[in-house]
Enzyme design. Structure first.
Site, PDB file in Angstrom:
ATOM      1  N   ASP A 216       0.854  -1.189   0.000  1.00 11.87           N
ATOM      2  CA  ASP A 216       0.000   0.000   0.000  1.00 11.87           C
ATOM      3  C   ASP A 216       0.891   1.240   0.000  1.00 11.87           C
ATOM      4  O   ASP A 216       2.029   1.204   0.471  1.00 11.87           O
ATOM      5  CB  ASP A 216      -0.876   0.031   1.253  1.00 11.87           C
ATOM      6  CG  ASP A 216      -1.652  -1.264   1.445  1.00 11.87           C
ATOM      7  OD1 ASP A 216      -2.300  -1.697   0.486  1.00 11.87           O
ATOM      8  OD2 ASP A 216      -1.585  -1.838   2.549  1.00 11.87           O
ATOM      9  N   ASP A 255      -1.990  -2.815  -4.698  1.00 11.26           N
ATOM     10  CA  ASP A 255      -2.841  -3.246  -3.584  1.00 11.26           C
ATOM     11  C   ASP A 255      -3.692  -2.044  -3.181  1.00 11.26           C
ATOM     12  O   ASP A 255      -4.372  -1.461  -4.011  1.00 11.26           O
ATOM     13  CB  ASP A 255      -1.989  -3.778  -2.436  1.00 11.26           C
ATOM     14  CG  ASP A 255      -2.806  -4.568  -1.421  1.00 11.26           C
ATOM     15  OD1 ASP A 255      -4.010  -4.755  -1.640  1.00 11.26           O
ATOM     16  OD2 ASP A 255      -2.239  -4.995  -0.409  1.00 11.26           O
ATOM     17  N   ASP A 259      -4.341   1.538   4.066  1.00 10.73           N
ATOM     18  CA  ASP A 259      -4.981   0.508   4.885  1.00 10.73           C
ATOM     19  C   ASP A 259      -4.762   0.824   6.359  1.00 10.73           C
ATOM     20  O   ASP A 259      -3.658   1.215   6.763  1.00 10.73           O
ATOM     21  CB  ASP A 259      -4.399  -0.872   4.571  1.00 10.73           C
ATOM     22  CG  ASP A 259      -5.002  -1.492   3.316  1.00 10.73           C
ATOM     23  OD1 ASP A 259      -5.845  -0.832   2.670  1.00 10.73           O
ATOM     24  OD2 ASP A 259      -4.620  -2.621   2.964  1.00 10.73           O
ATOM     25  N   ARG A 312     -14.104   0.340  -1.821  1.00 15.20           N
ATOM     26  CA  ARG A 312     -13.445   0.515  -0.525  1.00 15.20           C
ATOM     27  C   ARG A 312     -13.148   1.985  -0.223  1.00 15.20           C
ATOM     28  O   ARG A 312     -12.000   2.401  -0.191  1.00 15.20           O
ATOM     29  CB  ARG A 312     -12.161  -0.303  -0.441  1.00 15.20           C
ATOM     30  CG  ARG A 312     -12.360  -1.791  -0.575  1.00 15.20           C
ATOM     31  CD  ARG A 312     -11.047  -2.529  -0.345  1.00 15.20           C
ATOM     32  NE  ARG A 312     -11.211  -3.970  -0.577  1.00 15.20           N
ATOM     33  CZ  ARG A 312     -10.224  -4.857  -0.487  1.00 15.20           C
ATOM     34  NH1 ARG A 312      -9.010  -4.447  -0.162  1.00 15.20           N
ATOM     35  NH2 ARG A 312     -10.445  -6.127  -0.711  1.00 15.20           N
TER      36      ARG A 312
END
Length: 436
Positions: A216, A255, A259, A312
């Protein structure tokens, strides 16, 4: 000399005034960093989301002169992060730091041959019944192990990383905020790192296979008191549309962008721009992580721009997440799926956000139910009109009904704007270049 009642009252008043002055000066000293003109010295203001609770988030605001540095290379940033351990530090980033300047070939293990990898694990040869194994998979894994330490940077406690000017950033690097406390990242353009060695998993995606990647742009892992502010997250020169396809699946080298996982807690994410990405922002990474995540993952998202993203924004498990005053721009060209993912034991409050949707994209797709968990979604506007997102979702998906009422009421909101002004306000001010 006998004191009269009038003189005694004057003395009491003077004493009270002095005490009030001392308290005022003390309070001013305590909040001086929050109001500093220097973005590197600024702290998260009181009451500004979950990150402001407890001891608050000051990052490196209290750094002495010996722990303030300016870096112009990726290696320079990593060295500055290591210097001084957990002592308060401010690291100013000037220009663009490239973590993969030498290209993917610099990480490849001797003998790794991607053409051979494709030939060995072609579904026509390998099938879809078992994970890949053998010499080329071992060499792929060895190559990945060489890439990881080169493109990741560990951020210690009590650190502020801040971009200088409007064009500071990181290309191909991943900020690892792991197991620490009190970190601020501001004013950076973070171009998503490319995983040079994605793994083919033939058993994934209902046994049709998928390419799985890591890294990430930033990960908050088991850390507390983190403020991500005025950053731009983007795929930059390598959007998914430029990635090739093998075995009928996109050779996915990205990715997430941000996060927040593994027991992370007390995080504020404000005034960032998330652009042109698939799996954008995940809060809680596993339904089976109750031991680390239950009672944690308290995150505030406000005044962020999500433009051209697929999904997301965020997807939530476990956490009490307050998402308000965010702007979502969807275009006809993007492969939009949803914004808010309602996951296992989540308690999401999504209020006073603004959505700009093109013809053919339904407001019912804004919410996505992954697990049965309650959600509050009030005062949200779609194309300039207030819409009950839960009601439109439930009307379109009567077999997958969402429950209303997250069970808690957010109070840590420093500023709440009318959602109708967000397209102009957030669209203009979110992202790198606006900190301070």
């Amino acid at each position: 000399m006998t004191r009269t009642p009038q003189r005694r009252s004057h003395r009491v008043a003077a004493t009270a005034a002095c005490a009030a002055l001392v308290l005022a000066l003390t309070a001013t000293a305590g909040t001086a960093h929050a109001h500093s003109r220097d973005p590197g010295r600024q702290s998260l203001p009181a009451g500004d989301g979950w990150g402001s609770t407890g001891s608050g988030t000051t990052g490196g605001a209290r750094a002495d002169a010996a722990h303030v540095s300016t870096v112009t290379t990726w290696d320079g940033l990593k060295a500055a992060l290591r210097e001084g351990g957990d002592s308060p530090k401010i690291i100013r980033v000037r220009g663009t730091l490239n973590a993969t300047a030498d290209g993917c070939a610099a990480f490849a293990a001797e003998g790794y041959d991607f053409a051979r990898y494709l030939a060995d694990y072609d579904p026509a040869v390998w099938g879809h019944d078992k994970p890949v194994s053998g010499p080329q998979e071992d060499l792929r894994a060895a190559s990945a192990a060489r890439q990881k330490p080169a493109i990741t940077a560990d951020v210690p406690s009590n650190t502020t990383i801040v971009g200088v000017g409007a064009h500071a950033g990181i290309v191909g690097g991943s900020l690892q905020i792991k197991g620490v406390d009190n970190v601020i990242v501001r004013n950076l353009t973070l171009e998503s790192p490319l995983d040079c060695f994605p793994q083919w998993d033939p058993t994934d995606d209902n046994r049709t296979g998928a390419w799985n990647s890591e890294y990430d742009s930033a990960v908050v892992h088991g850390s507390t008191h983190v403020w991500m502010d005025h950053n731009t997250f983007t795929d930059g020169a390598h959007p998914d549309s430029t990635l090739p396809t093998y075995f009928g699946k996109i050779y996915e080298q990205h990715d997430g962008e941000l996060d927040i996982v593994k027991g992370a807690d007390r995080v504020t994410v404000s005034w960032n721009a998330f652009r042109e990405h698939d799996k954008t922002l995940m809060i809680g990474n596993s339904d089976g992580a109750a031991a680390t995540d239950a009672g944690r993952l308290k995150v505030t998202l406000h005044h962020n721009l999500f433009a051209g993203i697929v999904e997301r924004a965020p997807r939530v498990r476990f956490g009490q997440v307050d998402a308000y005053n965010n702007l979502y721009r969807v275009t006809k060209e993007q492969k939009y799926q949803y914004a808010f993912g309602i996951g296992y034991q989540s308690q999401l409050v999504a209020e006073k956000n603004a959505f700009v949707l093109p013809d053919g994209v339904s407001a019912a797709n804004i919410l996505k139910k992954w697990s049965d968990a309650p959600v509050t979604a009030d005062g949200n506007y779609v194309n300039g009109r207030v819409v009950d997102l839960i009601a439109v979702h439930n009307a379109q998906s009567p077999g997958d009904v969402l429950r209303s009422g997250a069970g808690w009421t957010p109070t840590l909101r420093a500023r709440v704007d009318d959602p109708r002004v967000l397209p102009g306000l957030v669209g203009r001010r979110a992202g790198a270049g606006g900190a301070g």
